[in-house]
Design a protein around this motif. Structure first.
Motif, PDB file in Angstrom:
ATOM      1  N   GLY A 247       0.786  -1.229   0.000  1.00 51.35           N
ATOM      2  CA  GLY A 247       0.000   0.000   0.000  1.00 51.35           C
ATOM      3  C   GLY A 247       0.812   1.271   0.000  1.00 51.35           C
ATOM      4  O   GLY A 247       2.034   1.250   0.194  1.00 51.35           O
ATOM      5  N   VAL A 248       0.121   2.370  -0.237  1.00 53.83           N
ATOM      6  CA  VAL A 248       0.715   3.707  -0.161  1.00 53.83           C
ATOM      7  C   VAL A 248      -0.130   4.561   0.770  1.00 53.83           C
ATOM      8  O   VAL A 248      -1.328   4.325   0.940  1.00 53.83           O
ATOM      9  CB  VAL A 248       0.773   4.384  -1.558  1.00 53.83           C
ATOM     10  N   ALA A 249       0.522   5.558   1.378  1.00 53.48           N
ATOM     11  CA  ALA A 249      -0.195   6.428   2.309  1.00 53.48           C
ATOM     12  C   ALA A 249       0.297   7.856   2.157  1.00 53.48           C
ATOM     13  O   ALA A 249       1.390   8.098   1.613  1.00 53.48           O
ATOM     14  CB  ALA A 249       0.034   5.944   3.744  1.00 53.48           C
ATOM     15  N   LYS A 250      -0.534   8.787   2.619  1.00 53.11           N
ATOM     16  CA  LYS A 250      -0.126  10.193   2.641  1.00 53.11           C
ATOM     17  C   LYS A 250      -0.845  10.863   3.812  1.00 53.11           C
ATOM     18  O   LYS A 250      -2.083  10.802   3.893  1.00 53.11           O
ATOM     19  CB  LYS A 250      -0.505  10.859   1.323  1.00 53.11           C
ATOM     20  N   LYS A 251      -0.052  11.464   4.685  1.00 54.31           N
ATOM     21  CA  LYS A 251      -0.580  11.978   5.953  1.00 54.31           C
ATOM     22  C   LYS A 251      -1.754  12.948   5.767  1.00 54.31           C
ATOM     23  O   LYS A 251      -2.762  12.869   6.469  1.00 54.31           O
ATOM     24  CB  LYS A 251       0.560  12.668   6.701  1.00 54.31           C
ATOM     25  N   ASP A 252      -1.648  13.864   4.807  1.00 53.24           N
ATOM     26  CA  ASP A 252      -2.721  14.850   4.625  1.00 53.24           C
ATOM     27  C   ASP A 252      -3.797  14.383   3.640  1.00 53.24           C
ATOM     28  O   ASP A 252      -4.672  15.157   3.264  1.00 53.24           O
ATOM     29  CB  ASP A 252      -2.133  16.179   4.118  1.00 53.24           C
TER      30      ASP A 252
END
Ligand code: HSE
Length: 304
Positions: free
Chosen positions: A35-40
């Motif tokens: 997976g990939v994530a992005k805080k905002d």
């Protein structure tokens, strides 16, 4: 912000609709390859990029950063599970729910297996599962509105793909194998078609219905016979007798004027209660139908 677990047909449609219809964002997207994530949260352009990647390649997309599930759980409020069902162990979804719920996150799911195998453990106010039964049609909301009214019996057509197949065979004269191929192309059969054709999918839905009504049925309690064309009008019928404690899924010949006789991907359920006889009909399969119900549950989950 939303952690999307599963990025196939329903997952991608959900992502599109989330950005089209709400101000909410995805903070993580997981598929079978990671997976990939992005805080905002991902911007709309980033989601458009993700929608172009092949299945199983989210972690290599270059959008956001590759992340573990634990990292993603730290930055998201709601987990939306659209991963394929695993009726042996319910994994990896079941462990994800445990981790998310114990951290106080909400879980919204279209995946029937964790509920079919562990409903009692998961029965929790932060778990929303309307999309597991009848896809676009909010039967679960209706069932939750019944107690203390006692339900006595439920009878229904709970599987859209086999209903489509039987309709093509008996209404349109299409050979069985060809109708199954069509259902595959429409994306309404499970990735493993045996789950539909051997009745595990409608049996899981029956278990979810029973438990929602307070009756602790397990998947092994449902007697199943595989779909077979028995003549007009064969339908794959799910039956729950709450008084006798019996549940089954089997092909039967319905009278053409039976109120639950529906065609193509429609589902129908009849609920006999101590004071009422309720009939619900509506679509039971489809990417957009399922994604829209998941969105409704997501908004509910965020309202708490
Ligand atoms: N395979 C399922 C069906 C999809 O045919 O009903 C929706 O649960």
């Amino acid at each position: 912000m939303i952690l999307l677990f599963g990025f196939g047909g329903v997952g991608r449609t959900y992502a599109e609709l989330l950005y089209e219809r709400t101000g909410l964002r995805l903070c993580a997207v997981f598929d079978s390859g990671g997976g990939v994530a992005k805080k905002d949260g991902f911007a709309s352009d980033e989601v458009k990029q993700l929608l172009k990647i092949p299945r199983g390649a989210a972690a290599k997309s270059g959008v956001g950063r590759a992340a573990t599930l634990d990292e993603a759980l730290d930055i998201c409020q709601v987990v939306v599970d659209v991963s394929p069902p695993n009726y042996e162990t319910a994994e990896p979804a079941l462990s994800l729910y445990r981790r998310a719920l114990s951290r106080g996150l909400a879980v919204v799911t279209a995946n029937k297996a964790p509920l079919a195998l562990a409903f009692r453990e998961l029965a929790h106010r932060r778990l929303y599962y309307k999309a597991t039964v009848m896809a676009g049609t909010p039967l679960v909301d209706l069932l939750m509105g019944l107690p203390p009214q006692k339900a006595l019996r439920v009878r229904g057509i709970l599987n859209g793909s086999t209903n489509y197949v039987m309709t093509r065979v008996y209404k349109d004269g299409v050979p069985f194998e060809k109708a199954v191929e069509e259902a595959k192309e429409l994306g309404i059969l499970e990735p493993d078609p045996r789950l539909d054709l051997e009745g595990l999918d409608p049996a899981a839905k029956l278990v979810i219905i029973a438990n929602t009504l307070g009756a602790p049925f397990a998947l092994r309690d449902v007697v199943r016979r595989p779909l077979a064309p028995l003549g007009p009008v064969t339908r794959y019928l799910a039956t729950l007798d709450l008084e006798a404690g019996r549940a089954s899924v089997e092909p039967v010949r319905l009278a053409p004027d039976d109120p639950i006789h529906v065609d193509y991907t429609m589902n129908a359920v009849e609920i006999v209660t101590e004071v009422n006889n309720i009939l619900v009909k509506g679509k039971g399969a489809g990417r957009r139908e399922t994604a829209l119900v998941l969105l409704n549950d997501t908004l509910k989950a965020l309202r708490g």
